[in-house]
Enzyme design. Structure first.
Site, short mmCIF file in Angstrom:
data_model
loop_
_atom_site.label_atom_id
_atom_site.label_comp_id
_atom_site.label_asym_id
_atom_site.label_seq_id
_atom_site.Cartn_x
_atom_site.Cartn_y
_atom_site.Cartn_z
N HIS A 641 -5.23 -1.27 10.99
CA HIS A 641 -6.11 -0.51 11.09
C HIS A 641 -7.54 -0.37 10.08
O HIS A 641 -8.01 -0.15 10.39
CB HIS A 641 -6.05 0.94 10.68
CG HIS A 641 -5.23 1.00 9.23
ND1 HIS A 641 -4.98 0.97 8.11
CD2 HIS A 641 -6.26 1.22 8.11
CE1 HIS A 641 -4.65 0.79 7.21
NE2 HIS A 641 -5.85 1.35 6.94
N ASP A 694 1.05 -1.81 12.10
CA ASP A 694 -0.21 -2.00 11.80
C ASP A 694 -0.03 -3.32 10.98
O ASP A 694 0.37 -2.88 9.77
CB ASP A 694 -0.61 -0.24 11.42
CG ASP A 694 -2.21 -0.39 10.17
OD1 ASP A 694 -2.47 -0.93 10.41
OD2 ASP A 694 -1.72 0.28 8.93
N GLY A 786 -8.35 2.46 -0.03
CA GLY A 786 -8.92 1.23 -0.16
C GLY A 786 -7.75 0.91 -0.72
O GLY A 786 -8.24 -0.91 -0.83
N SER A 788 -5.48 -0.46 1.54
CA SER A 788 -4.57 -0.11 2.68
C SER A 788 -4.83 -2.49 2.77
O SER A 788 -6.08 -2.60 2.90
CB SER A 788 -5.64 0.03 3.78
OG SER A 788 -5.26 2.14 4.02
N GLY A 789 -3.41 -2.61 3.54
CA GLY A 789 -3.51 -4.14 3.73
C GLY A 789 -3.46 -4.94 2.86
O GLY A 789 -3.33 -5.87 2.97
#
Length: 837
Positions: A641, A694, A786, A788-789
């Site tokens: 995402h 994801d 912030g 994410s990932g």
């Protein structure tokens, strides 16, 4: 290599044809000569008697040596000490060991020491010589070493005699040939044997800090090369009268084992254990530095290394601080309805030989509540005889106390006294005080048995908010709660989740599976969709039994490269070759934190290098957007995402991004390694509506060089599972509160894996088998925008594994709303296919 492998060796069962053709056996001329003789003969008897006599002589000699001559064996014993000369005035020349003034006074002190030792039978017989190491102010303090040759077995008696010098020679006058010396305060003890090994190269430095500049102390060779082996280095540090010294290590990276390499810091100019402030080894982050303050204007730093395992070393700054400086001031009068006070130099190490007193007074008719958010005060025994905090009339605290330790005082006045002795300092404490009504210690709140105050809304909600469970005792549960037989109330969604939440199994009684669920052999219920999905969702793995997979290993096993299946839990990188071809131990140069320690809400700052696989992804020329993890010198893992285009920015294009590796503070990008991207590979089945699948891969334009702050994280096996309750770590620069700004410094937090069935109910049925839930259901700790990932990492087999990728959540750190993470084991084959890692 084994020494036996280094030369020729015999191999049993070998059939070397060259042996048959190259060796000729000569025939015997007389076969009788080849027959075994019946007796040893006269010569043999004589030889045997000679050998027996020699052995007996050797045994007798050893016994005689042991019981008679061994008493002549001597041990070298060195004692360090100091004494205060009260009838002398310190002059600058005493700082220079080559000056006439230094030598004259040193000779007087050495004569004095010889005279002192002559009065003790335990010392006079074994004394050899003394050496004066230094002088300092006050009136004049002499620091010395005395050498003794002590017979084996007598060292304990000499130790006691030397230690008693302070009692024998307190406020006495001794006269020597050069004139009278009046002295007191004699302190002496045995020197640590590691500090005078003859095998080590010894170096000494003397430095004086001035008000206008700082002195630098660094390990030999730093920063160009690792420190040298078998070395002993001393730095005698001084400041001006009326000042103390501050020693701050901005780099500290030594071997972890203090038995091999270590730094010792003394509140003295000679190495006396009585004044040893700390012994340190391993790694200390610049974000959590080692800082020491002396009690006087002198300090000694010693550095010892052995013959192997040499590391980068250390660098420290030495400055002097006026005794009147607010930096080291402590104590005083405090008033008002609330306030804060801390130990000197908090959160760094407090000085030795320090006393602070705070007199706290609040308005009449009120009582005082003391709270210690952090408390680390050195102690050697439970009754706190060394360093301590005394709440006069109430209690004495020392050691390491739990966070937010609270002490109520039923008065509007209280005195708090902090004392440290001459050795072994620690980081100290922070404290707060506030008032409370005598009749209502917790206004509009519930008072726990431990005197903690919690909100009335958390009473009987199933969560242990007090810490002692008193907010959950004697509860009458409403219809939305499980009434446990032991009196506790638990959330209804915990019923029949195969976890004993009540503690007496009430929540797991009379459980049957719902429509669309599969009943495991252990009576656990899981979704029918999870049966034969390659993942053992039943704790006993029964949902994967009877599934046709040909020759593929069952999901509950590890597939070796040689086709063997391992049923051992998490066999990867555990140091054992379970497969037989070492495939379970390959690719294990990963997940190691270089140093001695999503959207992170309720966490704390990470140390520099604590998460060397953490990456900060920036849209070019803008701020941090997402996180990622390093899995090789060219590849990163992040969330799909993060790389979806929107109306303004083409996030799916490699040219949009720049990746910062080895970054700690967002404002210090110039210190990190920057790379651009060559390609981005989002998972082909990523669903932007459900966040299923994801995950994405990023290839760097150039490989990176691994260092202390850039390392790979280990990838889990496709068969790895993370059971409910397992502790995992999340990290990132995301918002520290819902709707807030991003964190300037990398944050970290520990959370727990949440039961999948419970999580799916909490999140409205949105959880798939490719997602993992983790968090603290009471709220307060979570990932946020912030992060994410970024990585959700699991520590196992002494390494960090990439268990998940920060994906999505319902707000941040909300109660009963865990964070959702991409389950990396589900994508292990896809990662291998695309990256070769």
């Amino acid at each position: 290599m084994d020494p036996m492998d280094g030369g020729m060796r015999y191999t049993p069962g070998s059939s070397d044809k060259d042996w048959d053709t190259a060796v000729t056996f000569l025939p015997a001329s007389d076969n009788k000569k080849l027959e075994k003789k019946r007796g040893p003969g006269k010569v043999g008897i004589v030889v045997g008697l000679v050998i027996l006599a020699a052995v007996l002589a050797l045994i007798i000699g050893l016994l005689v040596w042991h019981f008679h001559f061994r008493k002549d064996l001597k041990l070298q014993k060195i004692y360090t000490g100091s004494l205060r000369i009260t009838n002398q005035v310190f002059v600058d020349a005493y700082e220079n060991p080559d000056s006439t003034e230094f030598k004259d006074l040193a000779n007087q002190v050495m004569d004095q020491l010889k005279s002192m030792y002559s009065e003790s039978p335990e010392m006079s017989k074994y004394y050899i010589t003394s050496r004066v190491q230094a002088f300092s102010e006050g009136s004049v303090i002499a620091y010395y070493e005395s050498e003794f040759a002590v017979p084996v077995g007598k060292d304990a008696a000499v130790d006691r005699a030397v230690s008693s010098l302070s009692e024998m020679y307190s406020n006495k006058i001794r006269r020597v040939q050069q004139g009278p010396l009046v002295f007191d305060h004699v302190v002496s003890s045995a020197l640590d044997t590691r500090l005078f090994s003859k095998a080590r190269t010894s170096t000494r430095f003397a430095q004086h800090a001035r008000s206008s500049a700082e002195e630098i102390v660094k390990s030999p060779g730093f920063p160009d090369q690792p420190y040298t082996p078998n070395s002993f280095v001393q730095w005698q540090l001084r400041g001006d009268p009326g000042h103390v010294l501050k020693l701050s290590f901005d780099t500290f990276n030594l071997e972890k084992n203090c038995s091999n390499d270590f730094v010792r810091v003394y509140d003295s100019l000679v190495a006396m254990d009585k004044y040893l402030m700390a012994e340190k080894c391993g790694f200390y982050s610049p974000s959590n530095p080692l800082t020491f303050i002396s009690s006087r204007n002198v300090m000694l730093v010693t550095f010892v290394t052995n013959e192997e395992e040499n590391f980068p070393g250390f660098r420290a700054r030495v400055t002097q601080i006026s005794r009147e400086s607010p930096e080291i001031a402590c104590g005083g009068k405090l008033s008002g309805s609330s306030g804060i006070f801390t130990s000197p130099n908090f959160p760094s190490y407090y000085p030795a030989s320090t006393t602070c007193q705070w007199d706290i007074e609040v308005p009449d008719g009120k009582f005082i509540k003391l709270k210690f958010p952090k408390f680390m005060v050195s102690t050697g025994s439970p009754n706190c005889p060394e360093d301590n905090v005394q709440i006069v009339g109430k209690s004495t605290l020392c050691g390491q106390q739990p966070a937010n330790t609270m002490v109520p005082v039923n008065s509007n006045k209280v005195t708090v006294v902090f004392k440290s002795d001459s050795s072994q300092v620690d980081r100290g404490f922070s404290a707060t005080y506030e008032v409370f009504e005598p009749s209502d210690p917790c206004p509009d709140q519930f008072q726990c048995d431990n005197k903690r105050c919690v909100s009335l809304s958390v009473r009987c909600d199933g969560w242990n908010d007090c810490g002692d469970s008193t907010d959950e005792k004697n509860c009458k549960c409403d219809a939305s709660m499980i009434q446990c037989r032991n009196g506790f109330c638990k959330p209804m969604f915990w019923r029949c989740d195969s976890v004993n939440d009540c503690g007496d199994d009430t929540d797991e009684l009379n459980c049957g599976c719902k429509i669309g669920e599969f009943k495991c052999k252990n009576d656990q219920c899981v979704s029918e969709k999870l049966k034969c999905d390659g993942n053992p969702d039943c704790k006993d793995g029964s949902d994967e039994e009877g599934c046709t997979r040909g020759d593929i290993c069952q999901a509950s096993t590890f597939a070796c490269s040689n086709g063997k299946c391992i049923t051992k839990l998490k066999p990867m990188c555990d140091g054992q070759d379970d497969c037989g071809d070492n495939s379970d131990e390959s690719n294990c140069d990963c997940g190691k934190k270089a140093y001695s320690k999503s959207r992170i809400v309720g966490g704390q700052e990470a140390d520099v290098g604590e998460f060397p696989w953490q990456v900060s992804l920036h849209v070019k020329n803008t701020a941090h957007v997402c996180g990622a993890s390093v899995i090789s010198d060219r590849w990163l893992v992040t969330a799909a995402h993060c790389v979806q285009d929107d109306a303004k920015i083409k996030y799916a294009q490699p040219g949009t991004w720049e990746a910062y590796l080895g970054l700690h503070r967002q404002k210090e990008k110039q210190l990190a390694t920057k790379r651009y991207l060559k390609q981005i590979i989002p998972h082909p089945y990523y669903n932007a509506y459900t966040y299923d699948n994801d995950i994405a891969l990023m290839e760097l334009d150039l490989p990176v060089t691994f260092s202390a702050t850039i390392q790979t994280i280990c990838l889990p096996a496709a068969t790895d599972v993370f059971p409910a309750g397992e502790t995992v770590t999340i990290s990132g620069w995301g918002a520290t509160r819902e709707g807030g700004a991003g964190a300037p410094v990398l944050q970290k937090a520990n959370v727990r894996v949440i039961n999948g069935t419970v999580c799916n109910e909490l999140m409205g049925g949105q959880i798939t088998s490719r997602m993992t839930c983790a968090g603290i259901l009471t709220g307060g700790v979570d990932a946020c925008q912030g992060d994410s990932g970024g990585p959700m990492s699991l520590f196992t087999n002494d390494r960090m594994f990439l268990a998940g990728v920060v994906s999505w959540g319902d707000g941040c750190a909300r109660r009963n709303k865990p964070g959702i993470y991409t389950n990396v084991p589900k994508f292990r084959a896809w990662i291998k296919e695309k990256t070769g890692v």
